[in-house]
Design a protein around this motif. Structure first.
Motif, PDB file in Angstrom:
ATOM      1  N   THR A  36      -6.154  -0.707  -2.869  1.00 54.74           N
ATOM      2  CA  THR A  36      -6.201  -0.497  -1.422  1.00 54.74           C
ATOM      3  C   THR A  36      -6.943  -1.642  -0.749  1.00 54.74           C
ATOM      4  O   THR A  36      -6.488  -2.188   0.263  1.00 54.74           O
ATOM      5  CB  THR A  36      -6.882   0.849  -1.085  1.00 54.74           C
ATOM      6  OG1 THR A  36      -6.137   1.899  -1.686  1.00 54.74           O
ATOM      7  CG2 THR A  36      -6.966   1.072   0.408  1.00 54.74           C
ATOM      8  N   SER A  37      -8.070  -2.035  -1.311  1.00 51.87           N
ATOM      9  CA  SER A  37      -8.843  -3.148  -0.746  1.00 51.87           C
ATOM     10  C   SER A  37      -8.051  -4.443  -0.790  1.00 51.87           C
ATOM     11  O   SER A  37      -8.048  -5.221   0.168  1.00 51.87           O
ATOM     12  CB  SER A  37     -10.160  -3.320  -1.517  1.00 51.87           C
ATOM     13  OG  SER A  37     -10.948  -2.166  -1.406  1.00 51.87           O
ATOM     14  N   MET A  38      -7.354  -4.694  -1.900  1.00 55.51           N
ATOM     15  CA  MET A  38      -6.559  -5.916  -2.024  1.00 55.51           C
ATOM     16  C   MET A  38      -5.415  -5.937  -1.020  1.00 55.51           C
ATOM     17  O   MET A  38      -5.144  -6.966  -0.390  1.00 55.51           O
ATOM     18  CB  MET A  38      -6.005  -6.042  -3.444  1.00 55.51           C
ATOM     19  CG  MET A  38      -7.029  -6.371  -4.476  1.00 55.51           C
ATOM     20  SD  MET A  38      -6.231  -6.501  -6.087  1.00 55.51           S
ATOM     21  CE  MET A  38      -7.521  -5.899  -7.133  1.00 55.51           C
ATOM     22  N   HIS A  43      -3.077  -8.085   3.915  1.00 58.38           N
ATOM     23  CA  HIS A  43      -2.511  -7.757   5.228  1.00 58.38           C
ATOM     24  C   HIS A  43      -3.250  -8.488   6.352  1.00 58.38           C
ATOM     25  O   HIS A  43      -2.647  -8.898   7.345  1.00 58.38           O
ATOM     26  CB  HIS A  43      -2.570  -6.249   5.465  1.00 58.38           C
ATOM     27  CG  HIS A  43      -2.128  -5.829   6.831  1.00 58.38           C
ATOM     28  ND1 HIS A  43      -0.791  -5.796   7.202  1.00 58.38           N
ATOM     29  CD2 HIS A  43      -2.828  -5.443   7.927  1.00 58.38           C
ATOM     30  CE1 HIS A  43      -0.702  -5.398   8.458  1.00 58.38           C
ATOM     31  NE2 HIS A  43      -1.926  -5.185   8.923  1.00 58.38           N
ATOM     32  N   HIS A  44      -4.554  -8.656   6.173  1.00 60.18           N
ATOM     33  CA  HIS A  44      -5.372  -9.286   7.213  1.00 60.18           C
ATOM     34  C   HIS A  44      -5.550 -10.788   7.003  1.00 60.18           C
ATOM     35  O   HIS A  44      -6.453 -11.390   7.584  1.00 60.18           O
ATOM     36  CB  HIS A  44      -6.724  -8.587   7.317  1.00 60.18           C
ATOM     37  CG  HIS A  44      -6.616  -7.230   7.941  1.00 60.18           C
ATOM     38  ND1 HIS A  44      -6.472  -7.035   9.294  1.00 60.18           N
ATOM     39  CD2 HIS A  44      -6.603  -6.000   7.380  1.00 60.18           C
ATOM     40  CE1 HIS A  44      -6.388  -5.750   9.552  1.00 60.18           C
ATOM     41  NE2 HIS A  44      -6.458  -5.093   8.404  1.00 60.18           N
ATOM     42  N   GLY A  45      -4.705 -11.403   6.161  1.00 66.95           N
ATOM     43  CA  GLY A  45      -4.682 -12.853   6.089  1.00 66.95           C
ATOM     44  C   GLY A  45      -5.206 -13.499   4.819  1.00 66.95           C
ATOM     45  O   GLY A  45      -5.169 -14.729   4.715  1.00 66.95           O
TER      46      GLY A  45
END
Length: 71
Positions: A36-38, A43-45
């Motif tokens: 999930t963190s990855m 997703h955020h760049g």
């Protein structure tokens, strides 16, 4: 009756195998938290992810590449 130990952090597992009271050991890793963190980082760049096996390896990687985010 079997005893169940729950560790809330991977760091809690870093005890010598000689301290494990039972010859039978089952380990379950929480990959949902990591994936999930990855996914959110990408997703955020984030352009890449460098997973490490230990906190020390992560710190060493960050020291080698100071512009990276240590998470």
């Amino acid at each position: 009756m079997a005893k169940l130990d729950i560790l809330l952090s991977p760091a809690e597992y870093e005890r010598p195998f000689s301290q494990i009271p039972s010859p039978s050991l089952n380990i379950v890793f929480d990959i949902l938290r990591a994936t999930t963190s990855m996914t959110l980082a990408l997703h955020h760049g984030a352009t890449s992810i460098l997973p490490t096996a230990t906190i020390n390896q992560a710190v060493q990687a960050h020291e080698a590449y100071p512009s990276t985010l240590l998470a």
